[in-house]
Design a protein around this motif. Structure first.
Motif, PDB file in Angstrom:
ATOM      1  N   SER A  73       0.849  -1.188   0.000  1.00 24.18           N
ATOM      2  CA  SER A  73       0.000   0.000   0.000  1.00 24.18           C
ATOM      3  C   SER A  73       0.881   1.233   0.000  1.00 24.18           C
ATOM      4  O   SER A  73       1.901   1.273   0.690  1.00 24.18           O
ATOM      5  CB  SER A  73      -0.903  -0.017   1.240  1.00 24.18           C
ATOM      6  N   ASP A  74       0.473   2.232  -0.805  1.00 23.10           N
ATOM      7  CA  ASP A  74       1.261   3.469  -0.861  1.00 23.10           C
ATOM      8  C   ASP A  74       1.026   4.320   0.376  1.00 23.10           C
ATOM      9  O   ASP A  74       1.844   5.158   0.728  1.00 23.10           O
ATOM     10  CB  ASP A  74       0.866   4.287  -2.109  1.00 23.10           C
ATOM     11  N   VAL A  75      -0.119   4.123   0.995  1.00 24.87           N
ATOM     12  CA  VAL A  75      -0.457   4.912   2.172  1.00 24.87           C
ATOM     13  C   VAL A  75      -0.365   3.998   3.396  1.00 24.87           C
ATOM     14  O   VAL A  75      -0.459   2.785   3.269  1.00 24.87           O
ATOM     15  CB  VAL A  75      -1.882   5.494   2.051  1.00 24.87           C
ATOM     16  N   GLY A 135       1.437  -5.407   8.795  1.00 25.13           N
ATOM     17  CA  GLY A 135       2.180  -4.243   8.319  1.00 25.13           C
ATOM     18  C   GLY A 135       1.423  -2.951   8.525  1.00 25.13           C
ATOM     19  O   GLY A 135       1.441  -2.063   7.682  1.00 25.13           O
ATOM     20  N   ILE A 136       0.782  -2.859   9.666  1.00 29.41           N
ATOM     21  CA  ILE A 136      -0.032  -1.681   9.968  1.00 29.41           C
ATOM     22  C   ILE A 136       0.803  -0.668  10.730  1.00 29.41           C
ATOM     23  O   ILE A 136       1.637  -1.035  11.557  1.00 29.41           O
ATOM     24  CB  ILE A 136      -1.289  -2.119  10.757  1.00 29.41           C
ATOM     25  N   ARG A 137       0.564   0.604  10.426  1.00 29.57           N
ATOM     26  CA  ARG A 137       1.371   1.656  11.030  1.00 29.57           C
ATOM     27  C   ARG A 137       0.670   2.339  12.206  1.00 29.57           C
ATOM     28  O   ARG A 137       1.289   2.698  13.175  1.00 29.57           O
ATOM     29  CB  ARG A 137       1.714   2.699   9.941  1.00 29.57           C
ATOM     30  N   GLY A 149     -10.645   2.439   3.706  1.00 25.16           N
ATOM     31  CA  GLY A 149     -11.188   2.596   5.048  1.00 25.16           C
ATOM     32  C   GLY A 149     -10.984   3.987   5.580  1.00 25.16           C
ATOM     33  O   GLY A 149     -11.328   4.963   4.907  1.00 25.16           O
ATOM     34  N   VAL A 150     -10.388   4.070   6.749  1.00 25.33           N
ATOM     35  CA  VAL A 150     -10.238   5.371   7.369  1.00 25.33           C
ATOM     36  C   VAL A 150      -9.212   6.192   6.577  1.00 25.33           C
ATOM     37  O   VAL A 150      -8.194   5.679   6.149  1.00 25.33           O
ATOM     38  CB  VAL A 150      -9.860   5.196   8.870  1.00 25.33           C
ATOM     39  N   PHE A 151      -9.509   7.458   6.365  1.00 25.40           N
ATOM     40  CA  PHE A 151      -8.677   8.370   5.563  1.00 25.40           C
ATOM     41  C   PHE A 151      -8.337   7.754   4.207  1.00 25.40           C
ATOM     42  O   PHE A 151      -7.219   7.890   3.715  1.00 25.40           O
ATOM     43  CB  PHE A 151      -7.404   8.758   6.312  1.00 25.40           C
ATOM     44  N   GLN A 152      -9.269   7.036   3.641  1.00 26.42           N
ATOM     45  CA  GLN A 152      -9.131   6.413   2.312  1.00 26.42           C
ATOM     46  C   GLN A 152      -8.045   5.338   2.273  1.00 26.42           C
ATOM     47  O   GLN A 152      -7.656   4.891   1.197  1.00 26.42           O
ATOM     48  CB  GLN A 152      -8.827   7.467   1.231  1.00 26.42           C
ATOM     49  N   ALA A 153      -7.549   4.937   3.421  1.00 29.80           N
ATOM     50  CA  ALA A 153      -6.451   3.963   3.453  1.00 29.80           C
ATOM     51  C   ALA A 153      -6.994   2.584   3.821  1.00 29.80           C
ATOM     52  O   ALA A 153      -8.055   2.478   4.432  1.00 29.80           O
ATOM     53  CB  ALA A 153      -5.414   4.414   4.464  1.00 29.80           C
ATOM     54  N   PRO A 154      -6.275   1.522   3.466  1.00 30.34           N
ATOM     55  CA  PRO A 154      -6.714   0.183   3.857  1.00 30.34           C
ATOM     56  C   PRO A 154      -6.796   0.067   5.372  1.00 30.34           C
ATOM     57  O   PRO A 154      -5.889   0.503   6.073  1.00 30.34           O
ATOM     58  CB  PRO A 154      -5.616  -0.723   3.295  1.00 30.34           C
TER      59      PRO A 154
END
Lengths: 515, 503
Positions: free
Chosen positions: B140-142, B183-185, B267-272
């Protein structure tokens, strides 16, 4: 390209097409409230539910995209029940005050009720009450009880104007559309929210209680508020314009128009010059043509070099084409000036600074704008005596008071001042001869917008008073002065004009999509 | 804060003590088991696996003697340990061991273990957690997000607050493991606004975890950054719906989104984004420590692991109890809840929060699993059971629930917005004695018209219970209409068990 079967009709559509659009292509109407082709898709009204084979529940046709081999039923028993139920829910707390609602007659809720529901409400309890006649903005009123909360207006302010005034307050069936604190719905396009409101929740304050919509006659026209040339439905009743409504044209204005343009119809009916006048005295056309031709001929004989002509960027191309022929073939002058309204507000959406609908038309007909002097030069030339005779076509007074006064004072110095216009009773009294021209609603013609797009407009009703289209006035004078210009219909001028000019006719707007 | 805390521990102690008295025999086993648990070790797990294999169905086991294995506590293990919300106590009791183990594992391995574990979403819908995790794009780019749904607002449900208040580090550990695996930030814990104590406890625990290096940059010396934020909700029930929650998290009003796209993609803020319930994530450390198969074995088909159950209503020991998936409701009521209180006869129960269909006592032997409860005619939901006695007016219950859903409907889509209020009005009129027979058909028709036609599941949450009360207790509704009044005394005039004792 996915193939989809809608009500037994096999149709191939682009990938990513929604069921609603595919059904429209196949010739089936899917009723909908919240979906608008120019806005995002919230799928909240649930009116467009259709049955997709294999799906557990009904799918919103506006949102769901077709897939290859999909089988859709838009008229199955299940769908019909869902449509009835959604209408029943929407009408549950609706006041059904159609007799006093401006939307009545062009209301989707009325239409769909007749087409898809047509049953009595089963509600026995009291209806919910909400705000009525709420001034949500200077141009728009809100009625909470009629509102079906489709959020078209909110999405318009978010996605089209980017001004974000509107939101929903409260929850559930207490929800209402409101502005954010400290804001009001006052963006330059606010009345578009009333256009796209499928019911009578948002209504134009200008049009309020003015006319029942089924009495209106509609004519395809072009807005004259600025050089953008938004396509409009010019809607009139008994020879008076009642309102402008935007007409879909993806090349120009999509589904929208600005409030200033929308209200510019009022100019058509105010301050009109309706009778030919000579030194303040009303004449008939026969008399004034004779007088004018004689005076113009004398002025040309005396001093053809001091003859000035003011061309208007408010007039249509056809009018301008005859003005050009009149100037070249009858008057023979080359001292040309360009009038028109002064520049005003502009934005990066539809509103253009140039408030004249046809400056590009002048450029096209006369082959450029370099030969024209501006108002300042005109005043200087009159003051210096270089211009002694002035023929002025539809001109607006300069904006600032000082120039305006100089201009009015300078006009007094003229030997002969001929005014040919629809407005300016003020100047008409000053003119030696005043010839009443009619507005764009009373004739047909073509405007070229800022982008060079030639757009035809149609005649809505007969000219008011004794006014005539500019081109007919030029024809009368030319004939009286022995140089006849002969046309019977506007389209004859149009054909000749397009042959002569390199502007290509590109004005037929695309068919509007279903809103 | 301390007062509140000690109150809570005392309360839970009390309840367990009461339960213990009644089931003295089992308590002995329980202590034995607890000792065993402290020894830990794989040998024990293997041994229990064997025991499990010999008892394939917990239902069968329930009819026999409960196996010792079933009384071991996992999720509620730390509830009775004083100060378990503090990092040192948590670590002393084996905390963050699973994280250290997990960080030696590959993300794919962890997801496989979770898939194997049959861990189902504990928020009510029961979507398999491992499968949900595998929907999250690898690249994911984000930054990818983990969102914890701690907006526990379902009427009758009160299990997640215990996990957040009494064992917050377990939850945080679960979050970190999930983040490592996927791989969640960033992680947001969206806590229901009213649960202020849980918010304080979580914030405190998060601070401790940062100080100890479990959160922040380079966690445990690895190239792994992870941050957790606690986001208090503003009190809307609809923010418990995952996309409504995401909207709320983004600062908008809680209005669920259309799906697809699912949050795992947008999802949230258009991110996965992965949205998980508190209990789901709190279960992760046990899966890592003991393996997915171990977790799956402690349950029935497709429903793995230990689970928290809430019991409320006129039962002797209301509260939160831990038991394996697949336990019968009768066992929960009798063994954990201590049966109905004296003078109260069971009339009906809702298995998992107010949006589940109501059931009669004849369904008491249904097993608590998503499939089994569906067979029984309801759903497992949050597994927090509300029991109702014969004094309860079912029309009033239905009306009360309709009012709740009317109040909580977000108002976005038509059937739910208008239907919820209408259902409440009609039910009110029946309860007030103004009902007509055709109102019953109207209500059923209305439920059909709402269910399945809305954007989110809140519409179904109105239709399912209202329809179930009408179908399970039709005679009561007809009785109301025939009498033109409610045959049940008002709440204030209700006879309590104390009254009957005095008499």
């Amino acid at each position: 390209m996915p193939k989809v079967n809608i009500n037994g009709t096999e149709i191939e559509v682009e990938k990513g097409t929604t069921i609603l659009k595919a059904a429209a292509q196949a010739g089936f109407e899917v009723p909908h409230f919240c979906y608008h082709p120019a806005l995002s898709i919230p799928a909240n009204c649930r009116m467009c539910l259709v049955e997709v084979e294999g799906a557990r529940s009904l799918e919103p046709a506006c949102y769901s995209e077709v897939t290859d081999g999909m089988v859709v039923e838009t008229k199955s028993e299940r769908v019909i029940k869902a449509q009835k139920s959604v209408l029943e829910f929407i009408l549950l707390n609706h006041p059904v005050d159609c007799p006093i609602c401006d939307q009545a007659g062009e209301c989707k809720l009325q239409d769909y009720y007749m087409a898809y529901d047509a049953q009595e409400s089963r509600l026995r309890a009291e209806k919910n009450q909400k705000v009525k006649v709420f001034p949500i903005g200077p141009e728009v009123l809100y009625d909470g009880e009629r509102c079906i909360l489709c959020t078209r207006c909110i999405r318009f302010c978010e996605e089209i104007t980017g001004t974000n005034e509107l939101t929903i307050v409260q929850r559930g069936d207490s929800a209402e559309i409101r502005t954010f604190p400290g804001k009001e719905l006052d963006n330059p396009y606010s009345v578009c929210t009333a256009d796209i409101c499928p019911v009578g929740a948002l209504t134009s304050r200008d049009f309020r209680f003015k006319c029942r919509v089924w009495l209106l006659q509609s004519t395809d026209s072009v807005c004259t508020g600025c050089s953008n040339g938004c396509n409009i439905h010019l809607e009139h009743f008994r020879n008076e314009i009642q309102r402008y409504r935007p007409r879909y044209n993806p090349q120009v204005n999509d589904y929208w128009m600005c409030d200033a343009g929308r209200l510019s119809y009022k100019e058509v009916h105010t301050d009109r010059l309706l009778r030919p006048m000579s030194n303040g005295a009303a004449l008939n056309w026969h008399g004034v043509t004779e007088t004018a031709s004689a005076k113009l001929a004398r002025a040309l004989d005396d001093d053809a070099g001091s003859f000035g002509f003011v061309v208007s960027p408010q007039a249509s191309c056809e009018d301008l084409f005859l003005a050009k022929r009149f100037i070249e073939e009858v008057l023979g002058t080359d001292q040309l000036y360009l009038g028109g309204k002064p520049d005003g507000f502009e934005d990066d959406f539809l509103i253009k600074a140039d408030k004249n609908p046809n400056r590009q038309g002048v450029k096209a007909v006369f082959g450029g704008l370099n030969d024209f002097g501006d108002v300042d030069k005109l005043i200087d030339d009159i003051e210096s005596g270089a211009i002694k005779t002035l023929y002025m076509m539809e001109t607006h007074l300069p904006a600032d008071a000082e120039t305006r006064q100089r201009f009015v004072d300078a006009l007094d110095k003229l030997d002969l001042f001929v005014l040919q216009a629809q407005h300016c009773a003020e100047l008409a009294n000053q003119a030696h001869l005043a010839l009443p021209a009619c507005s764009h609603a009373e004739t047909e013609g073509t405007f070229v917008n800022f982008d060079g797009l030639a757009q035809p407009f149609e005649q809505a009703f007969a000219p008011h008073g004794d006014s005539l289209p500019h081109w007919q006035i030029f024809m009368r004078l030319a004939r009286a002065m022995g140089q006849p210009l002969t046309y019977t219909f506007v389209h004859q001028i149009r054909d000749e004009m397009f042959q002569a000019s390199d502007a290509d006719e590109n004005g037929e707007p695309a068919e509007a999509q279903a809103e | 804060m301390t007062e509140e805390k000690s109150d809570k521990t005392e309360k839970s102690k009390e309840t367990t003590e009461e339960a213990a008295e009644e089931k003295a025999e089992e308590t002995v086993e329980e202590t034995e088991q607890a000792e065993k648990a402290e020894e830990g070790g794989e040998a024990k797990a293997a041994e229990e696996k064997k025991a499990k294999k010999s008892l394939p169905k917990p239902k069968a086991a329930a009819k026999k003697k409960p196996t010792p294995r079933k009384d071991e506590k996992y999720l509620s293990r730390n509830f009775e340990i004083p100060n378990a919300h503090n990092l040192d106590v948590y670590e002393a009791n084996g905390g963050y061991r699973a994280l250290k183990k997990a960080m030696k594992m590959d993300g794919e391995e962890i997801i496989e273990e979770v898939k194997k574990s049959n861990l189902r979403g504990r928020g009510g819908a029961g979507f398999p957690c491992g499968i949900k995790w595998s929907f999250l794009p690898k690249e994911s780019d984000v930054p990818k997000y983990l969102v914890i749904n701690a907006d526990e607002g379902e009427p009758g449900t009160f299990k997640d607050r215990y996990l957040m208040e009494l064992d917050p580090h377990r939850h945080i550990e679960g979050c970190i493991i999930a983040a490592w695996a996927l791989g969640i930030r960033y992680c947001y814990i969206f806590v229901r606004g009213e649960l202020q104590f849980a918010q304080r406890r979580l914030n405190q625990a998060i601070k401790q975890a940062y100080d100890a290096g479990y959160l922040g940059k380079n966690i445990l010396g690895q190239d792994f950054d992870f941050d957790i934020y606690v986001h208090p909700g503003a009190g809307a029930y609809i923010c418990g719906e995952e996309t409504g929650l995401i909207e709320g998290l983004e600062g908008k009003s809680g209005q669920p989104r259309m799906k697809p796209p699912f949050p795992a993609v947008v999802g949230v803020f258009q991110a996965p984004t992965i949205v998980n319930n508190v209990e789901t994530i709190s279960s992760i450390p046990f899966i890592i420590e003991n393996g997915g198969q171990w977790f799956a074995d402690m349950g029935i088909e497709k429903n793995g692991g230990p689970k928290l159950y809430g019991l409320s209503g006129p039962v002797n020991n209301p509260g939160v109890y831990e038991a394996p998936s697949g336990i019968t409701i009768r066992e929960l009521l009798e063994r954990y809840g201590g049966g109905m209180r004296d003078g109260h006869e069971l009339k009906a129960f809702i298995p998992g929060g107010s949006s589940c269909a109501v059931l009669k006592p004849d369904a008491l032997d249904a097993q608590m699993g998503f499939e089994t409860m569906r067979e029984a005619g309801s759903s497992m939901g949050t597994a927090c059971i509300t029991f109702m006695d014969t004094n309860t007016c079912m029309v009033r219950v239905a009306a009360r629930l309709a009012h709740f859903y009317h109040h909580e409907s977000c108002g976005q889509c038509t059937p739910c917005r208008e239907g919820s209020g209408w259902a409440a009005k009609v039910l009110d009129s029946i309860e007030a004695g103004r009902g007509r027979m055709e109102d019953l058909d109207l209500l059923l028709d209305m439920c059909d018209n709402i269910q399945g036609n809305t954007i989110c599941a809140l519409g179904d949450s109105i239709a399912i219970p209202v329809r179930s009360y009408l179908q399970v207790f039709p005679e009561e509704f007809e009785d109301h209409i025939k009498r033109q009044s409610c045959p049940y005394p008002a709440w204030s005039k209700r006879k309590t068990s104390a009254d009957s004792d005095a008499a």
